[in-house]
Scaffold this motif. Structure first.
Motif, PDB file in Angstrom:
ATOM      1  N   ALA A  98       0.766  -1.263  -0.166  1.00  0.00           N
ATOM      2  CA  ALA A  98      -0.063  -0.072   0.024  1.00  0.00           C
ATOM      3  C   ALA A  98       1.095   1.312  -0.073  1.00  0.00           C
ATOM      4  CB  ALA A  98      -0.890  -0.011   1.246  1.00  0.00           C
ATOM      5  N   GLU A  99       1.908   1.349   0.890  1.00  0.00           N
ATOM      6  CA  GLU A  99       2.999   2.398   0.688  1.00  0.00           C
ATOM      7  C   GLU A  99       3.528   2.676  -0.813  1.00  0.00           C
ATOM      8  OE1 GLU A  99       5.841   2.259   3.818  1.00  0.00           O
ATOM      9  OE2 GLU A  99       4.325   1.487   5.377  1.00  0.00           O
ATOM     10  N   ALA A 100       3.844   1.620  -1.404  1.00  0.00           N
ATOM     11  CA  ALA A 100       4.405   1.665  -2.606  1.00  0.00           C
ATOM     12  C   ALA A 100       3.243   2.252  -3.641  1.00  0.00           C
ATOM     13  CB  ALA A 100       4.896   0.178  -3.398  1.00  0.00           C
ATOM     14  N   GLY A 101       2.225   2.093  -3.366  1.00  0.00           N
ATOM     15  CA  GLY A 101       1.016   2.744  -4.245  1.00  0.00           C
ATOM     16  C   GLY A 101       1.081   4.171  -4.135  1.00  0.00           C
ATOM     17  N   ASP A 102       1.351   4.686  -3.098  1.00  0.00           N
ATOM     18  CA  ASP A 102       1.496   6.301  -2.660  1.00  0.00           C
ATOM     19  C   ASP A 102      -0.001   6.753  -2.920  1.00  0.00           C
ATOM     20  OD1 ASP A 102       2.562   8.646  -1.943  1.00  0.00           O
ATOM     21  OD2 ASP A 102       3.513   9.019  -3.946  1.00  0.00           O
ATOM     22  N   GLY A 103      -1.021   6.415  -2.329  1.00  0.00           N
ATOM     23  CA  GLY A 103      -2.282   6.850  -2.725  1.00  0.00           C
ATOM     24  C   GLY A 103      -2.944   6.324  -3.733  1.00  0.00           C
ATOM     25  N   SER A 104      -2.411   5.714  -4.454  1.00  0.00           N
ATOM     26  CA  SER A 104      -3.038   5.134  -5.798  1.00  0.00           C
ATOM     27  C   SER A 104      -3.507   3.783  -5.598  1.00  0.00           C
ATOM     28  CB  SER A 104      -1.938   5.227  -7.030  1.00  0.00           C
ATOM     29  OG  SER A 104      -2.643   4.650  -8.276  1.00  0.00           O
ATOM     30  N   MET A 105      -4.813   3.204  -6.017  1.00  0.00           N
ATOM     31  CA  MET A 105      -5.117   1.983  -5.682  1.00  0.00           C
ATOM     32  C   MET A 105      -4.837   1.160  -7.044  1.00  0.00           C
ATOM     33  SD  MET A 105      -6.687  -0.122  -4.016  1.00  0.00           S
ATOM     34  CE  MET A 105      -7.828   0.675  -2.929  1.00  0.00           C
TER      35      MET A 105
END
Length: 612
Positions: A175-182
């Motif tokens: 989830a952190e790697a997504g940086d707010g992007s699902m």
């Protein structure tokens, strides 16, 4: 007729546009069993075709590829015709900010006077690049980034549905790697599942494998680097960084991850996040990371101040910006990290300015026993302001005091246990002021102030050798210059400065100062430090003071002396000038009655009368 969907990448802007298109063209009526709410039914032909991308009346265009004026003209011509089957003809422009200005101008007329059957939907990550003429004719919806907890919950539900083994730490890392992007989080999860080892037919995801897939390292190493920075250990900093670079990690990804970690530490410091407490409210919104990473950032933040962390972040940001065009990026990164250690050894500018602004007051000389042959009768000084002196009791040293250049060193800090001596003014005999003496030795002062020196290396005060009779100052008969009225002279200097525009601060400083005369020098003891004194008394103020003093007493010289603001005496109240607004205010009956009833004082008077 026109919508703009803007926001972070991968949060569903284009998907929302398709859902809205399905809701507009759904064939079932709202309130029917198939469609009880305004949401699309997803079972009719129109909804099915839109979801699959085969609808004739819903045109989706990638504006990043079809961004020219010719493509937009074709789109404008197609918008004239009514939909083939559905209620609306809907045009979805993805990455709309890529369209050129000329193409937007070609579309402007259609947006100003659109046909009733046409609806435009534009999805973009940079709405500020869309011309204002277009934005003003559309309804703008701004989408927010997806929170970390929502992404983790979605990934957990997918892992459960797909029978994938993954712990909470691994899901939080994805989830952190997504940086707010699902969308980005799901893409990284797909890659991790494809390369994950299979145990009994179940793919197992681990944090180490996910980090290796993303090319990142654990934040534990950055915690260790900053701990070495706090310990002022440059060798450990370079050793940890060398191991990371030798393991194949690139300087740019390391610098980017280090910058993000420092940012989290700075936010943890600002929000007073404790390592052993969960984040709530403001801290939870700003730190979209796992609870374990929040604790790690809080532990590091406890080692430094907020100013130090902000300086660290500034240096690492400049280092990261310079890595792209450096021939030796490794050396550049090592130098940038070493600067963090060097900052621990430098004196902050704030402390330096504070030290420059605070000037220690000079020690007050004490009195010594009178020399043999001096008159024993106490006498009075001429009419001048004489500051009393205090003599601390100093034990005699073991050296040969008072002999041939030998100085007796007295440590003033050791006198805290001694009782303070009584303040005694330096006085002269009445015979010195009544008549001219025949013997100069007869008017020798009863006390001789000692000379102090601060030249010792330990910071103590050194007492100079006792002067010989030939070196002692001899008093002569007071002249008219020494008998002048210092209060009158002070008022004259204050009035001379106040009469010149821009010298009111210098006038107030002279009013609050203490005037004394030493020989042929008029000493003005101010309450300002050595740094502030030249600012208050500039060249014009010095010229006015010198000219006024020369007119009153031609043989006197002027000396402005710095003081200590903390030890300044309370300011004296200045009398109001005749005819001024302050005098009128003081003499007003209402003001006098208020002063009598409430023991009030006039602090400031503003003259609002017409100056004409």
């Amino acid at each position: 007729h026109g919508y703009i969907f803007s926001g972070h990448r991968g949060i569903g802007k284009t998907t929302i546009a398709r859902i809205l298109a399905s809701a507009l063209n759904c064939r079932n009526q709202i309130g029917s069993p198939e469609r009880p709410t305004p949401e699309p039914c997803n079972i009719c032909d129109s909804c099915t075709e839109i979801r699959s991308g085969n609808s004739v009346d819903v045109i989706e265009i990638d504006a990043a590829t079809n961004r020219g004026i010719d493509e937009i003209r074709d789109l404008r011509d197609a918008a004239r015709y009514r939909p083939a089957r559905d209620k609306y003809k809907i045009i979805i422009l993805d990455e709309a900010h890529q369209i050129t200005d000329a193409a937007f101008n070609a579309l402007l007329k259609t947006l100003e006077e659109p046909p009733e059957h046409i609806v435009f939907m534009m999805a973009t990550t940079q709405p500020e690049d869309i011309p204002q003429t277009i934005r003003s004719r559309c309804q703008h919806f701004s989408f927010h980034a997806v929170k970390l907890e929502d992404i983790v919950g979605q990934l957990r539900s997918i892992a459960t549905a797909e029978n994938i083994s993954a712990d909470d730490a691994t899901l939080a890392l994805l989830a952190e790697a997504g940086d707010g992007s699902m969308r980005d989080a799901l893409s990284i999860m797909d890659q991790a599942i494809a390369s994950a080892p299979v145990d009994n037919g179940i793919p197992t995801l681990s944090a180490e494998e996910v980090r290796g897939l993303m090319g990142t390292v654990s934040n534990v190493v950055f915690e260790q680097i900053l701990a070495a920075v706090h310990a002022n250990n440059s060798a450990d900093v370079l050793a940890i960084l060398g191991r990371l670079l030798d393991a194949g990690n690139g300087p740019q990804p390391l610098a980017r991850q280090f910058v993000r970690y420092l940012r989290n530490c700075t936010i943890a410091k600002i929000t007073n996040l404790a390592p052993d407490q969960p984040a709530h409210g403001f801290a939870a919104d700003l730190l979209q990371i796992s609870p374990e990473e929040r604790s790690r950032a809080a532990r590091t933040a406890a080692l430094f101040t907020e100013e130090e962390l902000s300086r660290f972040l500034s240096i690492l940001l400049r280092t990261f910006d310079g890595l792209g065009y450096r021939q030796e990026p490794r050396f550049h990164l090592e130098l940038g990290v070493l600067k963090l250690v060097h900052l621990q050894r430098l004196l902050p500018v704030e402390d330096l300015l504070t030290q420059l602004g605070a000037t220690k007051s000079p020690p007050t000389p004490s009195t010594t026993p009178s020399a043999p042959g001096a008159p024993s009768s106490p006498t009075a000084l001429p009419s001048a302001k004489v500051a009393p002196t205090t003599a601390p009791a100093a034990p005699p040293s073991t050296g040969a005091a008072g002999q041939g250049g030998v100085r007796t060193t007295t440590n003033l800090s050791s006198q805290s246990t001694s009782p303070p001596a009584q303040k005694q003014p330096v006085i002269l005999s009445e015979a010195a002021t009544a008549a001219k003496p025949k013997d100069p030795e007869a008017v020798r002062p009863t006390t001789i102030p000692p000379t102090f020196s601060t030249g010792t290396t330990d910071g103590s005060l050194a007492l100079a050798p006792e002067p010989t009779p030939a070196d002692r100052p001899q008093l002569v008969e007071p002249t008219p210059q020494t008998k002048l009225d210092l209060d009158t002279l002070q008022s004259t200097l204050v009035a001379a400065l106040a009469a010149v525009k821009g010298q009111q601060s210098a006038s107030d400083a002279i009013h609050d100062a203490t005037l004394t005369i030493t020989g042929d020098t008029l000493n003005i003891q101010t309450t300002f430090s050595k740094t502030t004194l030249p600012v208050i008394f500039n060249t014009d103020a010095n010229r006015i003071l010198t000219t006024t003093l020369r007119q009153q007493h031609p043989n006197l010289k002027l000396a402005l002396l710095p003081g200590t603001p903390a030890a300044a005496a309370p300011k004296k109240k200045r009398a109001a000038a005749t005819g001024s607004a302050a005098e009128l205010a003081e003499n007003h009956p209402l003001v006098q009655e208020a002063k009598r009833l409430f023991s009030a004082e006039i602090s400031n008077v503003i003259d609002l009368r017409d100056k004409d």
